[in-house]
Design a protein around this motif. Structure first.
Motif, PDB file in Angstrom:
ATOM      1  N   VAL A 179       0.681  11.105   4.334  1.00  0.00           N
ATOM      2  CA  VAL A 179       1.067  11.903   3.134  1.00  0.00           C
ATOM      3  C   VAL A 179       1.387  13.330   3.326  1.00  0.00           C
ATOM      4  O   VAL A 179       2.394  13.956   2.500  1.00  0.00           O
ATOM      5  N   ARG A 183       4.964  14.401   1.633  1.00  0.00           N
ATOM      6  CA  ARG A 183       5.198  15.631   0.696  1.00  0.00           C
ATOM      7  C   ARG A 183       6.349  16.821   1.434  1.00  0.00           C
ATOM      8  O   ARG A 183       7.026  17.185   0.608  1.00  0.00           O
TER       9      ARG A 183
ATOM     10  N   PHE B   9      -6.614  14.629  -1.393  1.00  0.00           N
ATOM     11  CA  PHE B   9      -5.569  15.103  -0.784  1.00  0.00           C
ATOM     12  C   PHE B   9      -4.730  13.828  -0.182  1.00  0.00           C
ATOM     13  O   PHE B   9      -3.626  13.811  -0.336  1.00  0.00           O
ATOM     14  N   ASP B  12      -2.066  11.445  -3.333  1.00  0.00           N
ATOM     15  CA  ASP B  12      -1.123  12.199  -4.041  1.00  0.00           C
ATOM     16  C   ASP B  12      -0.482  11.570  -5.198  1.00  0.00           C
ATOM     17  O   ASP B  12       0.008  10.453  -5.061  1.00  0.00           O
TER      18      ASP B  12
END
Lengths: 190, 357
Positions: A179, A183, B9, B12
């Motif tokens: 993730v 991002r 977290f 997302d």
């Protein structure tokens, strides 16, 4: 209390085990897309993904009589898919397995990239989505797998750990890394 | 950092939305059709895992059935191996025991003067050779050919077979004369011996002796209440036909017999005194003064032991105890010896053990 109109995956699989072919149709319709995308983005080749996809479901069909509910059906299904991917990696080369076997070591970045130019994949992809796919393809296989399992089957960290055969902490760590990288990649693009 | 923070977290929302926009890849329809067809083929070829579903659906019923079958088998096994434990009063399991009870009941009925012609006519062949006192509890023993003593009456003399029914009738009153105590006393000794030969006597009994119980004369009873049989038996042996008697006369005789119960003990002693007389002599000689001159103790003892074999150990011990109380220690010892042979591990009552010693 009214009966649940939407049977669970486990109920459908038990019904199929007991001879209800229609239950399998429903089950297949629910998960065919997620499994296919998981395989396609893990192996990077659509033809190979189709072959693996068929193997996964055929294994499920053959093992229907011995099916017992011990975990979520999705965990069971993606565990089968994960094992087929491991077999594929072993047959191709041993390098890709490093990202699965190495918990904290150097992560591989040379996993075969997804063929974004594949018409079946890129036809309807938007710009941002295309970028995301590129970022996903660029993830280490283990991190990519954790992210795909979460997105395609809505698995929890525990389920991801079960499906991939690692500890919960390892699965969580992989997911966090994935993730974070995605991002960062999307922000960098924007 | 909490677990929730980690999960938030990891999940997302923006990434998820973008990914869903790109997640449109699907397997080709041909592959779908092939997989679904394979799934249907699998179901049609193996429609249902019969073993699993059967076991699941019938698990409870099968368990109950298994328990029932096991219980019935266990009870049946116990009944076969230890009938006295399962059904102590069962007719089938303990014929000797039931006969004892019926004998007791009969003796009780006799006190009221009720006639029992049916049992009289069942008196076996050897009855004529036994003291009348011994007839009182003839229903205690099952036939045991191995221990059966030599037959006193020989088949060469046709009159013997004919004499039996008459002798039965003659001796039956004496049998009924015995009270319960005498019945128990003589249970192992004499009356028991009559049962084994019943099947032999019945085929030989001619029709004309069907009313043999009426054979004894009242005069004989008057002369010797203990032994109404001598004249009758000797007369029959001599070829005389026993006079037919009415049921009323028989009833009277039975009453006389029941009233003279104490005499039966004396009859038993008389038997011992006269016990040297041989059985053939009894059956073939008119000069025989009394049919009580029976073949004495050898066949009687053998049949007595045989009779004890068929009763329960408790009943057997009761009989031994009765013998001991009556001072018949020799018989009690012999019976006890036989009992120990038969039941080596059986715990004997202290009273009986000490008393015999």
């Amino acid at each position: 209390m009214p009966p649940n109109p939407t049977p669970t995956d486990e109920d459908l699989m038990e019904r199929y085990r007991d001879g209800d072919a229609g239950a399998f149709d429903v089950l297949y319709g629910r998960h065919k897309g997620g499994v296919f995308r998981y395989l396609a983005r893990q192996c990077g080749q659509r033809a190979t993904a189709e072959e693996l996809f068929q193997d996964v479901w055929m294994n499920l069909i053959r093992a229907r009589t011995s099916y017992t509910v011990t975990a979520k059906f999705t965990t069971y299904l993606y565990r089968v898919a994960h094992n087929r991917l491991i077999d594929l990696y072993r047959s191709q080369a041993g390098a890709a397995l490093a990202s699965f076997d190495d918990e904290g070591g150097p992560q591989l970045d040379d996993v075969p990239a997804a063929r974004v130019d594949d018409p079946a994949v890129s036809a309807d992809v938007r710009q941002q989505a295309r970028r995301l796919l590129q970022l996903i393809d660029g993830l280490p296989a283990a991190q990519r797998e954790a992210f795909l399992l979460q997105q395609e089957s809505d698995m929890s960290i525990e389920d991801i750990a079960l499906a991939t055969g690692v500890s919960r902490e390892t699965a969580k760590s992989r997911l966090r890394y994935a993730v974070a990288k995605l991002r960062e990649g999307l922000q960098h693009q924007s | 950092m909490s677990e929730t923070t980690h999960s938030d977290f990891a999940r997302d929302a923006r990434l998820a939305a973008i990914y869903r926009a790109s997640a449109e890849d699907m397997p080709p329809p041909v592959l779908d059709a092939a997989i679904l067809a394979a799934a249907r083929r699998e179901v049609s070829s193996r429609p249902r895992p019969a073993g699993v579903s059967f076991a699941r659906s019938w698990r409870g019923a099968l368990s109950i059935a298994a328990v029932v079958v096991l219980s019935v088998s266990l009870v049946t096994l116990m009944r076969e191996e230890a009938p006295e434990v399962v059904s102590p009063a069962g007719e089938e399991a303990l014929p000797a025991d039931s006969k004892l009870k019926s004998s007791i009941a009969e003796n009780n009925d006799e006190a009221g003067g009720e006639p029992r012609r049916g049992r009289e006519t069942e008196t076996p062949k050897s009855l004529g050779l036994k003291p009348s006192h011994s007839m009182s509890s003839s229903g205690l023993v099952m036939p045991q050919p191995d221990f059966r003593g030599p037959r006193v009456q020989t088949s060469k003399d046709a009159s013997v077979g004919r004499a039996e029914p008459a002798a039965r009738g003659a001796l039956a009153p004496a049998k009924r004369r015995d009270g319960f105590a005498a019945d128990v006393d003589s249970r192992n000794n004499r009356a028991v011996e009559l049962k084994p030969q019943r099947p032999l006597a019945q085929p030989d009994a001619p029709q004309e002796f069907a009313q043999a119980p009426a054979a004894p004369k009242p005069v004989e009873l008057t002369a010797d209440k203990q032994a109404p049989t001598p004249a009758a038996v000797s007369g029959i042996v001599a070829g005389k036909n026993a006079p037919a008697k009415s049921a009323v006369a028989d009833t009277e005789r039975e009453r006389d017999s029941s009233q003279s119960a104490p005499d039966s003990l004396q009859g038993a002693r008389t038997k011992k005194e006269l016990g040297n007389q041989s059985a053939p002599a009894v059956t073939s000689s008119n000069a025989m003064p009394t049919p009580r001159l029976a073949a004495p103790s050898a066949p009687a003892t053998a049949t007595k032991l045989d009779s004890n074999v068929d009763v329960t150990p408790e009943k057997w011990l009761e009989r031994i105890e009765e013998l001991r109380k009556q001072g018949r220690l020799d018989e009690a010892k012999s019976s006890l010896t036989e009992f120990i042979k038969r039941y080596p591990g059986y715990r004997l009552p202290d009273s009986l053990r000490d008393g015999i010693k």
